[in-house]
Motif scaffolding. Structure first.
Motif, PDB file in Angstrom:
ATOM      1  N   VAL A 116       0.831  -1.205   0.000  1.00 21.16           N
ATOM      2  CA  VAL A 116       0.000   0.000   0.000  1.00 21.16           C
ATOM      3  C   VAL A 116       0.869   1.259   0.000  1.00 21.16           C
ATOM      4  CG1 VAL A 116      -1.620   1.354   1.383  1.00 21.16           C
ATOM      5  CG2 VAL A 116      -2.041  -1.071   1.004  1.00 21.16           C
ATOM      6  N   LEU A 117       1.919   1.281   0.806  1.00 16.38           N
ATOM      7  CA  LEU A 117       2.806   2.447   0.829  1.00 16.38           C
ATOM      8  C   LEU A 117       3.505   2.638  -0.507  1.00 16.38           C
ATOM      9  CD1 LEU A 117       4.376   2.216   4.389  1.00 16.38           C
ATOM     10  CD2 LEU A 117       2.737   3.897   3.538  1.00 16.38           C
ATOM     11  N   ARG A 118       3.908   1.551  -1.124  1.00 10.90           N
ATOM     12  CA  ARG A 118       4.544   1.640  -2.454  1.00 10.90           C
ATOM     13  C   ARG A 118       3.548   2.181  -3.478  1.00 10.90           C
ATOM     14  NH1 ARG A 118       8.275   1.749  -6.203  1.00 10.90           N
ATOM     15  NH2 ARG A 118       8.368   0.045  -7.656  1.00 10.90           N
ATOM     16  N   TRP A 119       2.302   1.738  -3.368  1.00 13.03           N
ATOM     17  CA  TRP A 119       1.261   2.205  -4.280  1.00 13.03           C
ATOM     18  C   TRP A 119       0.991   3.700  -4.081  1.00 13.03           C
ATOM     19  CZ3 TRP A 119      -4.086   3.322  -3.070  1.00 13.03           C
ATOM     20  CH2 TRP A 119      -4.865   3.559  -4.193  1.00 13.03           C
ATOM     21  N   LEU A 120       0.973   4.129  -2.820  1.00 13.23           N
ATOM     22  CA  LEU A 120       0.723   5.540  -2.523  1.00 13.23           C
ATOM     23  C   LEU A 120       1.877   6.429  -2.981  1.00 13.23           C
ATOM     24  CD1 LEU A 120      -0.866   5.498   1.026  1.00 13.23           C
ATOM     25  CD2 LEU A 120      -1.918   6.282  -1.074  1.00 13.23           C
ATOM     26  N   ALA A 121       3.083   6.009  -2.679  1.00 12.33           N
ATOM     27  CA  ALA A 121       4.245   6.863  -2.946  1.00 12.33           C
ATOM     28  C   ALA A 121       4.768   6.717  -4.366  1.00 12.33           C
ATOM     29  CB  ALA A 121       5.365   6.528  -1.961  1.00 12.33           C
ATOM     30  N   GLY A 122       4.491   5.611  -5.002  1.00 10.14           N
ATOM     31  CA  GLY A 122       5.061   5.377  -6.327  1.00 10.14           C
ATOM     32  C   GLY A 122       6.517   4.985  -6.196  1.00 10.14           C
ATOM     33  N   ASP A 123       7.227   5.022  -7.289  1.00  9.67           N
ATOM     34  CA  ASP A 123       8.640   4.679  -7.289  1.00  9.67           C
ATOM     35  C   ASP A 123       9.449   5.924  -6.938  1.00  9.67           C
ATOM     36  OD1 ASP A 123      11.130   3.648  -7.621  1.00  9.67           O
ATOM     37  OD2 ASP A 123      10.927   3.196  -9.748  1.00  9.67           O
ATOM     38  N   PRO A 124      10.087   5.937  -5.765  1.00  8.33           N
ATOM     39  CA  PRO A 124      10.811   7.142  -5.360  1.00  8.33           C
ATOM     40  C   PRO A 124      12.028   7.435  -6.236  1.00  8.33           C
ATOM     41  CG  PRO A 124      11.222   5.372  -3.814  1.00  8.33           C
ATOM     42  CD  PRO A 124      10.177   4.875  -4.775  1.00  8.33           C
ATOM     43  N   LEU A 125      12.506   6.436  -6.991  1.00  4.53           N
ATOM     44  CA  LEU A 125      13.687   6.645  -7.819  1.00  4.53           C
ATOM     45  C   LEU A 125      13.349   6.922  -9.280  1.00  4.53           C
ATOM     46  CD1 LEU A 125      15.939   3.836  -6.332  1.00  4.53           C
ATOM     47  CD2 LEU A 125      15.873   6.246  -5.733  1.00  4.53           C
ATOM     48  N   ALA A 126      12.058   6.878  -9.611  1.00  4.53           N
ATOM     49  CA  ALA A 126      11.662   7.092 -11.002  1.00  4.53           C
ATOM     50  C   ALA A 126      11.752   8.573 -11.355  1.00  4.53           C
ATOM     51  CB  ALA A 126      10.243   6.596 -11.230  1.00  4.53           C
ATOM     52  N   ILE A 127      12.245   8.825 -12.538  1.00  8.41           N
ATOM     53  CA  ILE A 127      12.305  10.190 -13.047  1.00  8.41           C
ATOM     54  C   ILE A 127      11.476  10.202 -14.324  1.00  8.41           C
ATOM     55  CG2 ILE A 127      13.773  11.993 -14.015  1.00  8.41           C
ATOM     56  CD1 ILE A 127      16.043  10.881 -12.304  1.00  8.41           C
ATOM     57  N   SER A 128      10.460  11.022 -14.333  1.00 14.30           N
ATOM     58  CA  SER A 128       9.637  11.093 -15.536  1.00 14.30           C
ATOM     59  C   SER A 128       9.623  12.532 -16.035  1.00 14.30           C
ATOM     60  CB  SER A 128       8.209  10.629 -15.238  1.00 14.30           C
ATOM     61  OG  SER A 128       7.621  11.457 -14.276  1.00 14.30           O
ATOM     62  N   ALA A 129       9.802  12.652 -17.320  1.00 14.03           N
ATOM     63  CA  ALA A 129       9.775  13.964 -17.953  1.00 14.03           C
ATOM     64  C   ALA A 129       9.292  13.783 -19.379  1.00 14.03           C
ATOM     65  CB  ALA A 129      11.160  14.607 -17.932  1.00 14.03           C
ATOM     66  N   SER A 130       8.529  14.737 -19.843  1.00 14.19           N
ATOM     67  CA  SER A 130       8.044  14.678 -21.215  1.00 14.19           C
ATOM     68  C   SER A 130       9.150  15.156 -22.163  1.00 14.19           C
ATOM     69  CB  SER A 130       6.797  15.537 -21.375  1.00 14.19           C
ATOM     70  OG  SER A 130       7.130  16.889 -21.175  1.00 14.19           O
ATOM     71  N   THR A 131       8.995  14.867 -23.430  1.00 14.51           N
ATOM     72  CA  THR A 131       9.985  15.275 -24.423  1.00 14.51           C
ATOM     73  C   THR A 131      10.173  16.793 -24.456  1.00 14.51           C
ATOM     74  OG1 THR A 131       9.424  13.331 -25.716  1.00 14.51           O
ATOM     75  CG2 THR A 131      10.633  15.068 -26.853  1.00 14.51           C
ATOM     76  N   PRO A 132       9.076  17.598 -24.414  1.00 17.58           N
ATOM     77  CA  PRO A 132       9.307  19.062 -24.379  1.00 17.58           C
ATOM     78  C   PRO A 132      10.093  19.509 -23.146  1.00 17.58           C
ATOM     79  CG  PRO A 132       7.024  18.588 -24.949  1.00 17.58           C
ATOM     80  CD  PRO A 132       7.660  17.293 -24.571  1.00 17.58           C
ATOM     81  N   GLU A 133       9.851  18.856 -22.004  1.00 12.05           N
ATOM     82  CA  GLU A 133      10.614  19.231 -20.805  1.00 12.05           C
ATOM     83  C   GLU A 133      12.078  18.907 -20.974  1.00 12.05           C
ATOM     84  OE1 GLU A 133       8.447  16.893 -18.015  1.00 12.05           O
ATOM     85  OE2 GLU A 133       7.239  18.568 -17.326  1.00 12.05           O
ATOM     86  N   LEU A 134      12.371  17.752 -21.574  1.00 13.68           N
ATOM     87  CA  LEU A 134      13.769  17.377 -21.787  1.00 13.68           C
ATOM     88  C   LEU A 134      14.448  18.351 -22.743  1.00 13.68           C
ATOM     89  CD1 LEU A 134      13.408  13.496 -22.057  1.00 13.68           C
ATOM     90  CD2 LEU A 134      14.370  14.802 -20.159  1.00 13.68           C
ATOM     91  N   HIS A 135      13.750  18.768 -23.796  1.00 16.60           N
ATOM     92  CA  HIS A 135      14.350  19.735 -24.722  1.00 16.60           C
ATOM     93  C   HIS A 135      14.556  21.090 -24.047  1.00 16.60           C
ATOM     94  CE1 HIS A 135      14.390  17.240 -28.246  1.00 16.60           C
ATOM     95  NE2 HIS A 135      13.109  16.894 -28.053  1.00 16.60           N
ATOM     96  N   GLN A 136      13.609  21.470 -23.179  1.00 16.96           N
ATOM     97  CA  GLN A 136      13.721  22.756 -22.489  1.00 16.96           C
ATOM     98  C   GLN A 136      14.916  22.751 -21.547  1.00 16.96           C
ATOM     99  OE1 GLN A 136      10.260  23.860 -20.280  1.00 16.96           O
ATOM    100  NE2 GLN A 136      11.002  25.910 -19.863  1.00 16.96           N
ATOM    101  N   GLU A 137      15.169  21.596 -20.927  1.00 18.02           N
ATOM    102  CA  GLU A 137      16.292  21.490 -19.999  1.00 18.02           C
ATOM    103  C   GLU A 137      17.618  21.267 -20.726  1.00 18.02           C
ATOM    104  OE1 GLU A 137      16.377  21.862 -16.664  1.00 18.02           O
ATOM    105  OE2 GLU A 137      14.291  22.477 -16.784  1.00 18.02           O
ATOM    106  N   GLY A 138      17.547  21.017 -22.039  1.00 18.22           N
ATOM    107  CA  GLY A 138      18.774  20.810 -22.799  1.00 18.22           C
ATOM    108  C   GLY A 138      19.324  19.404 -22.661  1.00 18.22           C
ATOM    109  N   ALA A 139      18.458  18.442 -22.308  1.00 21.74           N
ATOM    110  CA  ALA A 139      18.926  17.054 -22.152  1.00 21.74           C
ATOM    111  C   ALA A 139      18.875  16.332 -23.474  1.00 21.74           C
ATOM    112  CB  ALA A 139      18.059  16.334 -21.139  1.00 21.74           C
TER     113      ALA A 139
END
Length: 101
Positions: free
Chosen positions: A78-101
């Motif tokens: 249940v705690l994992r479901w509530l918190a999600g993956d604490p190590l996951a990094i999610s970003a959309s393609t426009p965000e990655l381009h904006q950050e210069g990644a």
């Protein structure tokens, strides 16, 4: 400590090239997803705990360890479901381009 504070006072910081707050603020939703997840989790935990207690009373489980391991595992899930993956990094393609990644 005094030298560190004195050194920090002399540092200059460059302002970011773009103000990202308006974009972040626009994507935030009042009473967002986490509030509804927490409410749903609480709504599911109480009946699950009552059902588990009814099973404990109804059936004499052969190993008393089950009385600790199963509720602990359920709590972790249940705690994992509530918190999600604490190590996951999610970003959309426009965000990655904006950050210069």
């Amino acid at each position: 400590m005094t030298r560190m504070h004195a050194s920090l006072e002399h540092l200059t910081y460059d302002a970011p090239a773009a103000d990202l707050w308006p974009g972040v603020e626009a994507r935030l939703q009042p009473g967002g997803r986490s509030a509804s997840r927490e409410t749903l989790a609480l709504a599911l935990i109480v009946p699950a705990a009552l059902a588990w207690r009814a099973l404990q009373v109804s059936f004499d489980l052969p190993l008393p360890v089950w009385n600790v391991i199963v509720p602990l595992a359920a709590g972790v899930i249940v705690l994992r479901w509530l918190a999600g993956d604490p190590l996951a990094i999610s970003a959309s393609t426009p965000e990655l381009h904006q950050e210069g990644a």
